[in-house]
Scaffold this motif. Structure first.
Motif, mmCIF file in Angstrom:
data_model
loop_
_atom_site.group_PDB
_atom_site.id
_atom_site.type_symbol
_atom_site.label_atom_id
_atom_site.label_comp_id
_atom_site.label_asym_id
_atom_site.label_seq_id
_atom_site.Cartn_x
_atom_site.Cartn_y
_atom_site.Cartn_z
ATOM 1 N N ALA A 28 60.011 39.684 51.144
ATOM 2 C CA ALA A 28 61.378 39.639 50.612
ATOM 3 C C ALA A 28 62.026 38.272 50.827
ATOM 4 O O ALA A 28 62.945 37.902 50.089
ATOM 5 C CB ALA A 28 62.226 40.729 51.257
ATOM 6 N N SER A 29 61.543 37.516 51.796
ATOM 7 C CA SER A 29 62.145 36.217 52.103
ATOM 8 C C SER A 29 61.562 35.083 51.261
ATOM 9 O O SER A 29 62.041 33.948 51.354
ATOM 10 C CB SER A 29 61.958 35.897 53.589
ATOM 11 N N ILE A 30 60.572 35.361 50.439
ATOM 12 C CA ILE A 30 59.917 34.319 49.642
ATOM 13 C C ILE A 30 60.195 34.567 48.158
ATOM 14 O O ILE A 30 59.696 35.536 47.582
ATOM 15 C CB ILE A 30 58.400 34.292 49.914
ATOM 16 N N PRO A 31 60.985 33.688 47.532
ATOM 17 C CA PRO A 31 61.297 33.862 46.105
ATOM 18 C C PRO A 31 60.022 33.890 45.251
ATOM 19 O O PRO A 31 59.121 33.069 45.441
ATOM 20 C CB PRO A 31 62.139 32.628 45.769
ATOM 21 N N GLY A 32 59.950 34.863 44.365
ATOM 22 C CA GLY A 32 58.821 34.973 43.457
ATOM 23 C C GLY A 32 57.602 35.679 44.025
ATOM 24 O O GLY A 32 56.656 35.944 43.298
ATOM 25 N N ALA A 33 57.596 35.981 45.315
ATOM 26 C CA ALA A 33 56.467 36.700 45.915
ATOM 27 C C ALA A 33 56.538 38.164 45.503
ATOM 28 O O ALA A 33 57.616 38.762 45.505
ATOM 29 C CB ALA A 33 56.501 36.568 47.431
ATOM 30 N N VAL A 34 55.393 38.728 45.145
ATOM 31 C CA VAL A 34 55.351 40.107 44.670
ATOM 32 C C VAL A 34 54.220 40.856 45.364
ATOM 33 O O VAL A 34 53.083 40.379 45.377
ATOM 34 C CB VAL A 34 55.124 40.159 43.143
ATOM 35 N N THR A 35 54.539 42.007 45.930
ATOM 36 C CA THR A 35 53.498 42.888 46.450
ATOM 37 C C THR A 35 52.982 43.700 45.274
ATOM 38 O O THR A 35 53.704 44.505 44.700
ATOM 39 C CB THR A 35 54.050 43.808 47.550
ATOM 40 N N ILE A 36 51.747 43.467 44.922
ATOM 41 C CA ILE A 36 51.146 44.138 43.772
ATOM 42 C C ILE A 36 50.692 45.538 44.132
ATOM 43 O O ILE A 36 50.831 46.472 43.358
ATOM 44 C CB ILE A 36 49.955 43.320 43.231
ATOM 45 N N LYS A 37 50.131 45.665 45.334
ATOM 46 C CA LYS A 37 49.586 46.974 45.708
ATOM 47 C C LYS A 37 49.614 47.142 47.219
ATOM 48 O O LYS A 37 49.305 46.223 47.964
ATOM 49 C CB LYS A 37 48.142 47.087 45.209
ATOM 50 N N ASP A 38 49.993 48.338 47.639
ATOM 51 C CA ASP A 38 49.861 48.762 49.024
ATOM 52 C C ASP A 38 48.527 49.481 49.086
ATOM 53 O O ASP A 38 48.334 50.495 48.421
ATOM 54 C CB ASP A 38 51.022 49.696 49.395
#
Length: 148
Positions: free
Chosen positions: A50-60
């Motif tokens: 959440a603290s990194i702009p543009g970072a996305v968790t694709i899959k847990d």
């Protein structure tokens, strides 16, 4: 105007993480204790993402994550922060350690998955990132030559 049914292909920085020895932890500590460890692990990862702009968790993946980043430096920074926060966490009864693999490569984005609302990604880059992570040991970050 040309309309294509081809999936969207792009160059991405991928990070795979894995809670090392998760099966052993579940077996030795029991499900309730393992759940506490996993919950803390997951929350730290989500906070960092959440603290990194543009970072996305694709899959847990259950005991880890697949994530993508806009830049290599963002991915490395996230991986190092994740390792750091886990290392300094007050674990009870024992510390959680993760293995992390980073890779840069082409992936195709398919239709969005119902569960996440995010596009499913496929490509050799995702496979290589997973294999790099598999080679890491507890507490280690490995990366392919390009992100290094």
């Amino acid at each position: 105007m040309l309309i294509s049914d081809e999936p969207n292909t792009r160059l991405v920085v991928l990070m795979f993480t894995d809670l090392a020895g998760s099966v052993d932890l579940k077996t030795r500590l029991g499900a309730a204790t393992y759940a506490k460890i996993l919950s803390t692990h997951d929350q730290h990862f989500k906070d960092i993402m959440a603290s990194i702009p543009g970072a996305v968790t694709i899959k847990d993946t259950g005991d880890g994550f697949l994530a993508k980043f806009e830049t290599t430096s963002d991915a490395v920074r996230a991986a190092l922060r994740f390792q750091h926060v886990l290392h300094h966490e007050k674990w009870d009864p024992e510390p959680a350690r993760v293995r992390i693999g980073l890779h840069i490569g082409q992936v195709s984005e398919l239709d969005k998955e119902v569960a996440t609302g995010l596009p499913k990604i496929v490509g050799l880059a995702a496979d290589i990132a997973a294999r790099i992570m598999d080679l890491a040991v507890r507490g280690q970050l490995l990366m392919w030559r390009t992100p290094f």
